[in-house]
Design a protein around this motif. Structure first.
Motif, mmCIF file in Angstrom:
data_model
loop_
_atom_site.group_PDB
_atom_site.id
_atom_site.type_symbol
_atom_site.label_atom_id
_atom_site.label_comp_id
_atom_site.label_asym_id
_atom_site.label_seq_id
_atom_site.Cartn_x
_atom_site.Cartn_y
_atom_site.Cartn_z
ATOM 1 N N ILE A 172 43.307 47.240 35.958
ATOM 2 C CA ILE A 172 42.270 46.280 35.662
ATOM 3 C C ILE A 172 42.664 45.510 36.003
ATOM 4 N N PRO A 173 41.812 44.218 37.031
ATOM 5 C CA PRO A 173 42.194 42.913 37.363
ATOM 6 C C PRO A 173 42.361 41.726 36.319
ATOM 7 N N ARG A 176 46.955 43.760 30.829
ATOM 8 C CA ARG A 176 46.804 45.222 31.481
ATOM 9 C C ARG A 176 46.446 46.313 30.749
ATOM 10 N N LEU A 177 45.514 47.093 31.040
ATOM 11 C CA LEU A 177 45.530 48.104 30.732
ATOM 12 C C LEU A 177 45.981 49.453 30.041
#
Length: 155
Positions: A77-78, A82-83
């Motif tokens: 994901i931007p 952080r995912l």
């Protein structure tokens, strides 16, 4: 980056093996905490103090805990957070003298359990170190889970 977080998962696993809330909490950015969802609890914790209480309750129940994290993947994901997804195999032994919140004998006292989940976790870099800010552990639906159980038992 995924390697850095995979290493943090290794440390997190060791913190759980030590069964100490302070060690587990050390992997979390308390001031940036968003959520925590354990499969065995109906609630989603959104206040870090509530999560600490849950972990402290576990200290009186658990005799041993082993968490193994594999297939760590940054979902890309931007943004700065952080995912990350991974698989978690877990084993927990319960103390023979474990009691529930009301002081009654805990129904799993003296027993052990194990299973596996998918985990979605949220990480933020703070002070040059990746810290947890969100967590959700999810088992598969019962038919899928039981099928996998039968395959694993055959091994």
């Amino acid at each position: 980056m995924a390697e850095d977080i995979a290493a943090r998962f290794d440390g997190y696993s060791q913190a759980w093996a030590n069964l100490a809330t302070d060690g587990i909490a050390g992997f979390w950015a308390q001031e940036s905490f968003h959520f925590y969802k354990a499969e065995e609890v109906a609630a989603v914790f959104t206040a870090f103090d509530d999560l600490l209480s849950y972990w402290r309750g576990n200290e009186g129940l658990h005799e041993g805990a082993e968490l193994t994290f594999t297939d760590v993947q940054d979902l890309g994901i931007p943004g700065p957070a952080r995912l990350v997804s991974c698989k978690m195999d877990w084993k927990i032994g319960f103390r023979p003298d474990a009691t529930d919140a009301n002081g009654a004998r805990f129904r799993h006292a003296g027993k052990a359990m194990a299973g596996w989940n998918h985990v979605l976790s949220l990480w933020e870099e703070q002070g040059g170190e990746w810290c947890l800010t969100g967590w959700c552990e999810v088992p598969d639906a019962a038919p899928l889970y039981l099928t996998e159980l039968y395959y694993r038992m055959a091994q």
